[in-house]
Write a protein that holds these residues in place. Structure first.
Motif, mmCIF file in Angstrom:
data_model
loop_
_atom_site.group_PDB
_atom_site.id
_atom_site.type_symbol
_atom_site.label_atom_id
_atom_site.label_comp_id
_atom_site.label_asym_id
_atom_site.label_seq_id
_atom_site.Cartn_x
_atom_site.Cartn_y
_atom_site.Cartn_z
ATOM 1 N N ILE B 405 50.159 26.489 82.107
ATOM 2 C CA ILE B 405 51.557 26.606 81.685
ATOM 3 C C ILE B 405 51.557 27.174 80.276
ATOM 4 O O ILE B 405 50.908 26.619 79.387
ATOM 5 C CB ILE B 405 52.259 25.241 81.717
ATOM 6 N N PRO B 406 52.245 28.286 80.057
ATOM 7 C CA PRO B 406 52.197 28.887 78.725
ATOM 8 C C PRO B 406 52.746 27.937 77.661
ATOM 9 O O PRO B 406 53.803 27.348 77.843
ATOM 10 C CB PRO B 406 53.076 30.133 78.853
ATOM 11 N N GLY B 407 51.987 27.771 76.596
ATOM 12 C CA GLY B 407 52.440 26.913 75.498
ATOM 13 C C GLY B 407 52.015 25.467 75.642
ATOM 14 O O GLY B 407 52.082 24.701 74.685
ATOM 15 N N LEU B 408 51.609 25.084 76.854
ATOM 16 C CA LEU B 408 51.205 23.688 77.057
ATOM 17 C C LEU B 408 49.775 23.643 77.558
ATOM 18 O O LEU B 408 49.350 24.514 78.315
ATOM 19 C CB LEU B 408 52.104 23.006 78.093
ATOM 20 N N LYS B 409 49.038 22.641 77.145
ATOM 21 C CA LYS B 409 47.711 22.463 77.720
ATOM 22 C C LYS B 409 47.622 21.097 78.385
ATOM 23 O O LYS B 409 48.209 20.121 77.899
ATOM 24 C CB LYS B 409 46.623 22.656 76.676
ATOM 25 N N LEU B 410 46.883 21.071 79.485
ATOM 26 C CA LEU B 410 46.773 19.843 80.258
ATOM 27 C C LEU B 410 45.557 19.069 79.785
ATOM 28 O O LEU B 410 44.473 19.624 79.629
ATOM 29 C CB LEU B 410 46.641 20.181 81.746
ATOM 30 N N ARG B 411 45.766 17.778 79.563
ATOM 31 C CA ARG B 411 44.665 16.949 79.104
ATOM 32 C C ARG B 411 44.353 15.933 80.186
ATOM 33 O O ARG B 411 45.253 15.265 80.686
ATOM 34 C CB ARG B 411 45.091 16.251 77.809
ATOM 35 N N GLY B 412 43.087 15.804 80.562
ATOM 36 C CA GLY B 412 42.732 14.751 81.502
ATOM 37 C C GLY B 412 41.803 15.225 82.594
ATOM 38 O O GLY B 412 41.501 16.410 82.734
ATOM 39 N N GLU B 413 41.330 14.246 83.373
ATOM 40 C CA GLU B 413 40.421 14.532 84.471
ATOM 41 C C GLU B 413 41.215 14.941 85.699
ATOM 42 O O GLU B 413 42.380 14.586 85.849
ATOM 43 C CB GLU B 413 39.609 13.278 84.808
ATOM 44 N N GLN B 414 40.531 15.579 86.568
ATOM 45 C CA GLN B 414 41.154 16.038 87.801
ATOM 46 C C GLN B 414 41.636 14.876 88.669
ATOM 47 O O GLN B 414 42.619 14.987 89.376
ATOM 48 C CB GLN B 414 40.115 16.860 88.557
ATOM 49 N N PHE B 415 40.928 13.756 88.588
ATOM 50 C CA PHE B 415 41.278 12.617 89.440
ATOM 51 C C PHE B 415 42.093 11.551 88.705
ATOM 52 O O PHE B 415 42.279 10.459 89.201
ATOM 53 C CB PHE B 415 40.012 11.986 90.029
ATOM 54 N N ALA B 416 42.548 11.886 87.500
ATOM 55 C CA ALA B 416 43.313 10.888 86.742
ATOM 56 C C ALA B 416 44.760 10.893 87.189
ATOM 57 O O ALA B 416 45.357 11.955 87.329
ATOM 58 C CB ALA B 416 43.219 11.176 85.254
ATOM 59 N N PRO B 417 45.339 9.717 87.420
ATOM 60 C CA PRO B 417 46.723 9.673 87.912
ATOM 61 C C PRO B 417 47.775 9.762 86.812
ATOM 62 O O PRO B 417 48.957 9.831 87.128
ATOM 63 C CB PRO B 417 46.790 8.310 88.608
ATOM 64 N N ALA B 418 47.358 9.712 85.553
ATOM 65 C CA ALA B 418 48.347 9.851 84.479
ATOM 66 C C ALA B 418 47.828 10.888 83.501
ATOM 67 O O ALA B 418 46.910 10.621 82.730
ATOM 68 C CB ALA B 418 48.563 8.521 83.785
ATOM 69 N N LEU B 419 48.402 12.087 83.581
ATOM 70 C CA LEU B 419 47.897 13.208 82.783
ATOM 71 C C LEU B 419 48.791 13.455 81.575
ATOM 72 O O LEU B 419 49.940 13.023 81.540
ATOM 73 C CB LEU B 419 47.844 14.469 83.643
ATOM 74 N N HIS B 420 48.231 14.161 80.611
ATOM 75 C CA HIS B 420 49.007 14.466 79.396
ATOM 76 C C HIS B 420 49.185 15.966 79.250
ATOM 77 O O HIS B 420 48.234 16.722 79.368
ATOM 78 C CB HIS B 420 48.280 13.945 78.159
ATOM 79 N N LEU B 421 50.410 16.365 78.976
ATOM 80 C CA LEU B 421 50.683 17.764 78.637
ATOM 81 C C LEU B 421 50.941 17.831 77.137
ATOM 82 O O LEU B 421 51.893 17.242 76.643
ATOM 83 C CB LEU B 421 51.914 18.255 79.390
ATOM 84 N N GLN B 422 50.041 18.524 76.443
ATOM 85 C CA GLN B 422 50.203 18.623 74.997
ATOM 86 C C GLN B 422 50.616 20.040 74.629
ATOM 87 O O GLN B 422 50.407 20.979 75.396
ATOM 88 C CB GLN B 422 48.886 18.300 74.290
ATOM 89 N N LEU B 423 51.151 20.192 73.438
ATOM 90 C CA LEU B 423 51.500 21.525 72.968
ATOM 91 C C LEU B 423 50.218 22.273 72.619
ATOM 92 O O LEU B 423 49.299 21.697 72.042
ATOM 93 C CB LEU B 423 52.376 21.429 71.723
ATOM 94 N N GLU B 424 50.182 23.537 72.997
ATOM 95 C CA GLU B 424 49.002 24.318 72.662
ATOM 96 C C GLU B 424 48.874 24.476 71.145
ATOM 97 O O GLU B 424 47.808 24.375 70.574
ATOM 98 C CB GLU B 424 49.097 25.684 73.331
ATOM 99 N N ARG B 425 50.027 24.802 70.562
ATOM 100 C CA ARG B 425 50.050 24.961 69.116
ATOM 101 C C ARG B 425 51.128 24.047 68.545
ATOM 102 O O ARG B 425 52.220 23.946 69.097
ATOM 103 C CB ARG B 425 50.377 26.402 68.742
ATOM 104 N N SER B 426 50.808 23.420 67.434
ATOM 105 C CA SER B 426 51.806 22.548 66.821
ATOM 106 C C SER B 426 52.871 23.396 66.127
ATOM 107 O O SER B 426 52.610 24.521 65.701
ATOM 108 C CB SER B 426 51.128 21.638 65.811
ATOM 109 N N PHE B 427 54.079 22.840 66.052
ATOM 110 C CA PHE B 427 55.153 23.551 65.353
ATOM 111 C C PHE B 427 55.253 23.124 63.906
ATOM 112 O O PHE B 427 56.258 23.324 63.262
ATOM 113 C CB PHE B 427 56.482 23.313 66.071
ATOM 114 N N GLY B 428 54.218 22.527 63.410
ATOM 115 C CA GLY B 428 54.212 22.200 61.985
ATOM 116 C C GLY B 428 54.172 20.711 61.737
ATOM 117 O O GLY B 428 53.257 20.222 61.107
#
Lengths: 545, 504
Positions: B405-428
């Motif tokens: 997803i542009p602008g977002l990076k996915l954090r976590g394992e493939q088999f994890a049921p609760a994943l985190h979407l973080q910002l690729e770049r911080s806005f400051g």
């Protein structure tokens, strides 16, 4: 600390001087600054019968509380009892060490024998040798509603209480003097149970998220508004566990540079919360206003240790009813002190909410005070409401802040919906909002039962601690051998009581505790009284032999 | 004061010297003097001399034991000064004022059950936020058992476990959990958060050492704080860093072997980290455990009922012998969809908590209906281990859909049921980042996808995780719903983040 210095500390310097007849009122300055002073020497809690009301002007009715001094002979005998138990403990440890006596303690795995031992050997000496002898008096499994009467799962032990086996039989209709079911809302029928059934149908039992994220159900909001109305405060917030309400919210309120003044008999959860907050903690004598005032004055005058900077804030932490002593906090005096010294007051009403006061609104109601004078009203739903969890009530700013900063709101799953529903229904019943007088009847019944039961026991000559209006009735046993004997004998007579000893009480003050409930009938209380008397005779006759 | 003492001593010296001289003059020179003679000389000394010396000695003793002046007196405040100080003192307000523009002052209100379909602020959405991994929250069987229990026991227990708060249901749940996890014993707590937070301080005391992963969740942090032990943080999932700390400790121990013999050591890790959705490298941890003789405490709230063929968690996932883990704790609020938590392990370890676990001893026990619900959930899990495979499939699908997803990076394992979407770049700043992510959540909420921000107490966390949107997978989500939700998030990201880029 010597006697004289303690005396000086507690009475303040000025009265010390004035009592010696010199220099009083020099500079034309008012000599008495402390709010509460005693003309005589400060008395330790149990040195004399405290059937005296101090500062009676603050109380609307007599405040009667007694803690009879332990007789010297009893104290000596009690210590001897512990001495004998300890000697036998060492002997048995010695026998176990040489495999003469079979050892039942669970052992470390072979693979981990060379690890640092998980427990120090002496750590469990008390558990192994003293507690284990009378372990059958605790954790008795029950298999019914914990109401006025309950059914116990019969269990036996073939290895001196190291393990228990269930016989499959049930001990029916044991009179329950142990559960904190003050208003008798532990029920499986009636409006509360029906409402809880409906809530389960509607919501299920879990929530699966925190209040802050996505676990804030409408039923929680409804409950909190009701709790606020019940307490007479602006706003309130509820949490899933009473223990955690204390331990996870005090750290949100105070921090470094703050001072917590805590009663010496405060519950473990308050102690843990205070410790987690990182504030300085000072302990005052149980329900002793001179001790509290002395600490307050010193704290403000001297500031923080070493740096002498003024404290950021001072929080006084007290409980409504102390569950092991049966005493009621001297709230009017605490509030007067709090106002005089600009401290904040945290009142834990775990046992008193629902159980005290003409409207069941706890210790504030009991003394006829204004709930706004208490900064943080905390309490639990476990006891009088027959549910689970805890609440905090207070000003809107306080609750708004907690909603954003409470550890519980952000990290812990919110309360189960049927439990919340139980609270709503039982609270409405107490308030009379269900259109019946059932709540009022229960409140009246509880207070009558309390007075009756306390009077009866006292008339029989037993040593009863605590306030005359407190439904928690501790009866002194003193000797360690009596703890086990009393609990077992009562069970034989089909009565379930709680017995407690060290470390929950001071070492010589082992006691039995009865919790009076509105659900108890006169006959039940009479049966209990009769059984206690029989027990006493039994003990007495064996004592004399 | 010492100074005066010395002075006196010097005063005394000439006298002693005189005595000595007197004696020596009497003796034949060159003769060695003996003690007897010295005593004799003492007799012969004139009375005034002895009296003087006696007085001097007494004087010295007095000086030694009396305080010359009282330190406190100089600082002592008069009553008036004290009164003024008391009048003057102004405490800080009990709580700092909460600004009215706080975005989260009011919680979102959920009406109805927080299950697969959830109504947030009056809007019905598909739930991608509650930790209801196995969809047991509104399971009819679970509800039925809970109701049966409610009709038998009522709601509350009205007491702690010790004082008639132990119900037969609790004992059954404990033995069922022990059986399910294939351990000797289990112990239940009435609150998930309190489980590990009580378990750690039951074992680790002042002076003991705990090695903890930096990403450890908040309840672990609180447990560590309550234990008052030495805490050593190692980098998240970095076994080399952990080994470095362990080796340092070993060297330290060699310096002081006596202390080392009584210093307990623990490693505390999570199975699946709630803050990062990573799995812990358990096999390596076990190796380190035996190499350095450290005990392992494993918190499995996210992995219990999720990982492994039978849902036994991370031990089953890696095929690690469960007896190698000293203590496993998990809550029953996620996969089990009830309330409370449990610890399991060998009796030698677990039984200790029955008298030392604060949250166990001093708290009311779990309402029996919630325990009954947990038992039924265990039944369902035991009857059909296939649900774990389904869950893993769903997890994989969500994981794949959320990639790139542009602008977002996915954090976590493939088999994890609760994943985190973080910002690729911080806005400051963290605040703007949070606002951005919140707009994404709101955007999705509008389009019937319920997400949530992962919330932290920013000032309290030891290592604050970066802001993220949490995406929770449950087996009730259909493939279609997952795809739609992923598309929605993608859309939200591009609309929110792009507009923000234009603004900047």
């Amino acid at each position: 600390m010597t006697e004289s210095s303690a005396n000086k500390l507690l009475n303040g310097d000025v009265c010390h001087r004035s009592s010696s007849g010199k220099k009083s009122g020099k500079n034309g300055f008012v000599k008495n600054h402390c709010l509460f002073q005693q003309p005589q020497k400060y008395r330790r809690l149990r040195e004399k019968n405290q059937n005296v009301t101090r500062n009676s002007s603050l109380y609307k009715k007599p405040f009667l509380e007694s803690f009879e001094e332990t007789p010297l002979l009893v104290a000596v005998l009690t210590y001897m009892g512990y001495g004998i138990l300890t000697i036998f403990g060492y002997l048995r440890d010695f026998l176990r060490h040489w495999n003469i006596e079979k050892c039942h303690v669970a052992r470390e795995r072979e693979e981990q024998k060379d690890f640092v031992p998980l427990y120090q050997d002496f750590e469990n000496f008390y558990t192994r040798n003293l507690y284990m002898r009378i372990r059958d008096n605790w954790n008795r499994p029950i298999c019914s509603v914990p109401g006025a009467k309950m059914d116990l799962v019969e269990r036996v032990s073939h290895d001196y209480n190291w393990t228990f086996q269930h016989t499959g039989k049930v001990v029916k209709d044991v009179i329950n003097m142990g559960s904190y079911n003050y208003l008798g809302f532990a029920e499986n029928t009636g409006t509360c149970a029906d409402a809880a059934v409906e809530a389960t149908h509607k919501y299920g039992v879990g929530v699966g998220s925190t209040r802050y994220e996505i676990g804030n159900l409408d039923i929680h909001e409804e409950m909190e508004q009701l709790v606020a109305r019940f307490l007479g405060v602006e706003s309130s917030m509820a949490f899933g566990m009473g223990f955690a309400t204390n331990s996870m919210n005090i750290p949100a309120l105070t921090g470094k540079g703050c001072l917590i003044l805590s009663d010496e008999l405060n519950h473990a959860s308050l102690v843990l919360g205070a410790r987690l907050s990182g504030s300085t903690i000072r302990v005052f004598k149980h329900n002793n206003m001179q001790s509290l005032e002395k600490l307050l004055r010193d704290a403000i005058v001297h500031g923080q240790p070493r740096t002498h900077r003024p404290w950021k804030k001072i929080l006084i932490v007290v409980e409504g009813i102390y569950s092991m002593e049966g005493s009621i906090v001297r709230l009017p005096e605490v509030i007067a002190l709090k106002k005089r010294y600009k401290a904040y007051l945290y009142l834990d009403e775990a046992h008193s909410i629902g159980a005290l006061g003409p409207n069941g609104r706890g210790v504030v109601d009991y003394f006829g005070l204004d709930p706004k004078d208490v900064d943080i009203m905390m309490g639990t739903f476990t006891k009088s409401f027959g549910a689970a969890g805890g609440y905090i009530g207070g000003k809107r700013e306080l609750i708004d802040y907690l909603r954003n900063h409470s550890h519980s709101a952000l990290y812990a799953t919110s309360m189960s919906p049927p439990v919340a529903q139980q609270i709503i229904t039982s609270m409405k019943t107490i308030m009379g909002e269900d259109g019946t007088t059932l709540g009022a009847d229960r409140l009246r019944q509880l207070s009558e039962n309390t007075t009756y039961f306390r009077r009866k026991l006292r008339d029989m000559g037993f040593i009863i601690y605590g306030n005359d209006d407190s439904p928690v009735v501790p009866m002194m046993l003193y000797m360690p051998a009596k703890i086990g004997a009393f609990g077992r004998e009562m069970l034989k007579r089909n009565i379930g009581t709680v017995v407690v000893g060290f470390p929950a009480t001071p070492i010589i003050e082992s006691r039995a505790r009865f919790c009076v409930s509105a659900a108890h009938t006169r006959e039940m209380l009479d049966t209990v009284k009769g059984a206690v008397t029989l027990n006493a005779e039994y003990f007495y006759s064996s004592d004399t032999i | 004061m010492l100074c005066i003492c010395y002075q006196c001593f010097f005063l005394l010296l000439p006298l002693l010297f005189a005595l000595f001289q007197k004696r020596t003059t009497k003796m034949a020179s060159g003769q060695q003097w003996v003690l007897v003679e010295m005593v004799q000389a003492f007799y012969e000394a004139p009375a005034y001399h002895l009296i003087l010396e006696g007085i001097l000695i007494l004087w010295i003793i007095r000086l030694l034991f009396s305080k010359t002046y009282k330190l406190q007196e100089t600082y002592k405040l008069t009553e008036k000064e004290k009164e003024d100080l008391i009048e003057e003192w102004q405490p800080e307000p009990l709580v700092p004022p909460v600004s009215k523009d706080q975005p989260f002052l009011n919680y979102d209100i959920v009406t109805g059950p927080p299950s697969h379909k959830i109504t947030i602020n009056g809007k019905e959405c598909i739930n991608f936020a509650s930790f209801n991994f196995l969809g047991l929250l509104d399971n009819e069987r679970v509800k039925h058992k809970a109701l049966a229990s409610l009709k038998k026991y009522g709601v509350g227990t009205c007491g702690p476990r010790g004082f008639y708060g132990t119900f037969d249901v609790h004992l059954e749940l404990e033995s069922r959990l022990a059986k399910f996890m294939k351990t000797e014993e289990a112990i239940i707590y009435s609150y998930g958060f309190a489980t590990i937070a009580s378990a750690i301080p039951a074992y680790s005391k002042r002076g003991d050492i705990v090695f903890v992963d930096e990403a450890a969740c908040f309840s672990i942090q609180k447990g560590l704080q309550a234990s008052r032990s030495f805490i050593k943080y190692f980098k998240h999932n970095d076994m080399e860093d952990l080994e470095r700390l362990l080796m340092e400790q070993e060297q330290e121990d060699q310096k002081n072997p006596r202390k080392a013999r009584v210093t307990r050591r623990f490693i505390v890790v999570e199975g699946l980290y709630i803050n990062t959705a990573d799995v812990c490298p358990l096999p390596e941890l076990v190796k380190l455990k035996y190499k350095y003789k450290v005990r392992i405490f494993l918190e499995e709230s996210m992995s219990f009922g999720v990982l492994g063929e039978h849902g036994r968690g991370v031990t089953e996932h890696f095929g690690v012998n469960i007896d190698d883990i000293d203590l496993i704790s998990a809550n029953m609020e996620n996969a089990v969809a009830s309330i409370g938590g449990f610890c399991c392990g060998r009796s030698f370890v677990i039984d200790h908590q029955r008298l030392s676990g604060q949250g166990y001893c001093f708290s009311a026990s779990l309402p029996p209906m919630l325990a009954a619900a947990a038992i039924e959930a265990l039944n369902i899990m035991e009857e059909d281990p296939g649900i774990f495979t389904v869950l893993r499939e769903k997890c994989r699908l969500v994981y794949e859909e959320l990639q790139g997803i542009p602008g977002l990076k996915l954090r976590g394992e493939q088999f994890a049921p609760a994943l985190h979407l973080q910002l690729e770049r911080s806005f400051g700043s963290r605040d703007t980042d949070l606002k951005m992510l919140r707009s994404i959540v709101d955007y999705c909420l509008e389009r019937k996808v319920a997400l949530t921000l992962a919330r932290y107490l920013e000032k309290e966390e030891r290592f604050l995780p970066p802001p993220s949107v949490r995406v929770v997978v449950t087996i009730e989500q259909t493939e279609e719903e997952i795809k739609e939700a992923a598309a929605c998030i993608r859309e939200a990201a591009s609309s929110v983040l792009n507009s923000q880029h234009c603004d900047l």
